[in-house]
Enzyme design. Structure first.
Site, PDB file in Angstrom:
ATOM      1  N   LEU A 126      43.891  39.651  39.422  1.00 16.55           N
ATOM      2  CA  LEU A 126      44.301  40.991  39.867  1.00 16.55           C
ATOM      3  C   LEU A 126      45.602  40.966  40.660  1.00 16.55           C
ATOM      4  CD1 LEU A 126      40.934  42.739  40.842  1.00 16.55           C
ATOM      5  CD2 LEU A 126      41.875  42.182  38.613  1.00 16.55           C
ATOM      6  N   LYS A 130      51.445  33.431  42.258  1.00 19.16           N
ATOM      7  CA  LYS A 130      51.194  34.873  42.121  1.00 19.16           C
ATOM      8  C   LYS A 130      52.486  35.672  42.227  1.00 19.16           C
ATOM      9  CE  LYS A 130      46.721  34.030  42.452  1.00 19.16           C
ATOM     10  NZ  LYS A 130      45.614  34.421  41.645  1.00 19.16           N
ATOM     11  N   ASN A 184      30.163  36.788  46.632  1.00 20.05           N
ATOM     12  CA  ASN A 184      30.595  35.788  47.617  1.00 20.05           C
ATOM     13  C   ASN A 184      30.419  36.293  49.042  1.00 20.05           C
ATOM     14  OD1 ASN A 184      33.064  37.188  48.404  1.00 20.05           O
ATOM     15  ND2 ASN A 184      33.730  36.708  46.317  1.00 20.05           N
TER      16      ASN A 184
END
Ligand SMILES: Cc1cc2nc3c(=O)[nH]c(=O)nc-3n(C[C@H](O)[C@H](O)[C@H](O)COP(=O)(O)O)c2cc1C
Length: 428
Positions: free
Chosen positions: A327, A365, A225
């Site tokens: 992650l 998250k 990206n």
């Protein structure tokens, strides 16, 4: 948002002092870069430096005469030159700093224009040491260097390892002028009105990720990206310059390699490799900043040996994909008590949409802080030197961080992490 601080060195008054190290041949490059960045620069050479690098070259590049020891005794100077120059400068750069000049400075000796100026100086001084490996590891030099660290106005840049002019490979090479330029901007941001520099990250460890991750499609093609890694690497350097120990886990980067100097850097390629490295490093960290742009998806079975034909490639886009591991969510699950986690979200849309998407991500998250930054506006975000957006915190607060240089933003984010750490560690 209006871009402020577009040229952080514009109009800043910088004094560049050169001492008798062979690394002095690189200082003209630094002076040239500072001038191009819009700074006002004055140069000063010690007698030994004047034999290694041309004062005429420094004068031409800085657009001003280059000062030497004899100028201190010039009867036409209305004020003592070492005092006048020390007061003129907003920040002093000693690059390179020799063992002799280090010894004079750390022992408070004022012999010569530079030595007397350094003692008279009440502004920050950036010191980039350079010398032969044996000299650098000599106990007397180590003691003097340690002594310098006790001065809150000094930003010390220890030498790097490399091939030295004496033909040895080892510590002693002056850091790259590009890193010195970065440290100058940081020093100006870090200094308070008395010239003292923030050292509030001393004794803390920061784990940072930066750059893109790369997933293989076939032997010829990659999924990558637009992240340049600038935000993460500048966070890492800003923390280091504030005294932190920093571990940087990074994918491919698009930035000057000199910006990695002085950091413990762990290059990785795929999300899996980044995941493994984070698992090894996380437990030691007081805070983690997840600035890397990890790929969202990858091929379940990438073609390892055979290049896909165009037809197969087109077909492969419709099937055989999976999500990469999350992650940031994993970091939250395994985090030790007291560790602060900062996530990033690269988003598009208007202010309300970005804040909403950012808050949804922060909740999903479970991180303490989330920097929601737009990537659909000119001049900021991916591959740019500027960034801004909204910092969302677990207490529900939303802080607007106007567009500024990524280094200035890095310092603001480091302030915010410390604020959260104080709250977490406060007795309940
Ligand atoms: C070719 C040459 C290279 C030198 N390189 C270094 C060096 O990298 N670091 C250092 O501390 N001294 C170096 N020296 C020794 C210094 O120039 C010497 O110690 C001098 O006294 C430094 O004084 P100054 O700090 O006032 O410039 C070098 C000397 C020579 C002749």
């Amino acid at each position: 948002m209006k871009i402020e601080a577009a040229r952080p060195l514009m109009g800043r008054r910088l004094l560049v002092a050169v001492t008798g190290s062979i690394a002095a041949v690189k200082t003209p490059l630094l002076v040239s870069a500072l001038i191009k960045a819009g700074a006002e620069v004055r140069c000063l050479v010690t007698p030994s430096a004047a034999r290694l690098v041309s004062p005429v070259a420094l004068a031409s590049l800085s657009r001003h005469r280059c000062y030497q020891d004899e100028d201190q005794w010039n009867s036409s100077e209305p004020r003592p030159l070492h005092v006048a120059l020390a007061e003129w400068a907003e920040l002093v750069i000693v690059a390179p700093l020799s063992a002799t000049s280090l010894a004079r400075w750390s022992h408070g000796l004022a012999e010569g224009l530079l030595a007397s100026l350094l003692l008279a100086c009440e502004r920050p001084v950036l010191a980039a040491a350079a010398m032969n490996t044996a000299m650098w590891s000599n106990p007397a030099v180590r003691r003097n260097w340690q002594e310098l660290q006790t001065d809150r106005r000094v930003l010390p840049l220890a030498p790097e390892s490399g091939l030295l002019a004496c033909d040895r490979i080892g510590d002693g090479r002056m850091v790259d002028p590009k890193l010195i330029e970065l440290a100058v901007v940081s020093g100006l941001l870090q200094a308070d009105e008395t010239g003292r520099l923030q050292r509030d990250w001393q004794g803390r460890r920061l784990l940072v990720t930066a750059g893109s991750t790369v997933e293989v499609l076939d032997p010829a093609r990659l999924l990558i990206n637009r992240s340049s890694g600038r935000m993460g690497v500048l966070l890492a350097q800003a923390a280091r310059l504030r005294g932190a120990q920093v571990d940087l886990v990074h994918g491919p980067l698009k930035l000057p390699v000199a910006w990695l100097e002085g950091l413990a850097a762990y290059p990785v390629t795929s999300a899996d490799e980044m995941q493994n490295m984070l698992a090894q490093l996380q437990s030691k960290a007081d805070a983690v900043a997840m600035a890397a742009a990890v790929a969202d998806v990858r091929r379940v079975n990438p073609a390892q040996t055979e290049k896909l034909s165009k037809d197969c490639l087109l077909q492969s886009f419709s099937q055989g994909w999976e999500q990469v591991p999350d992650l940031l969510a994993e970091l939250v699950l395994r985090r030790p008590v007291g560790q602060v986690l900062l996530g990033f979200a690269a988003l598009t849309g208007n202010e309300a949409q970005i804040q909403q998407l950012g808050e949804e991500k922060r909740l999903r998250k479970g991180c303490d802080l989330l920097m929601a930054n737009p990537i659909d506006r000119p001049g900021q975000g991916f591959e740019e030197d500027f960034n801004g957006g909204w910092l969302l915190a677990a207490d529900g607060s939303i802080r607007s961080l106007p567009v500024t240089s990524k280094l200035a933003l890095a310092h603001q984010l480091l302030d915010a992490i410390l604020e959260v750490q104080v709250v977490i560690s406060a007795p309940s």
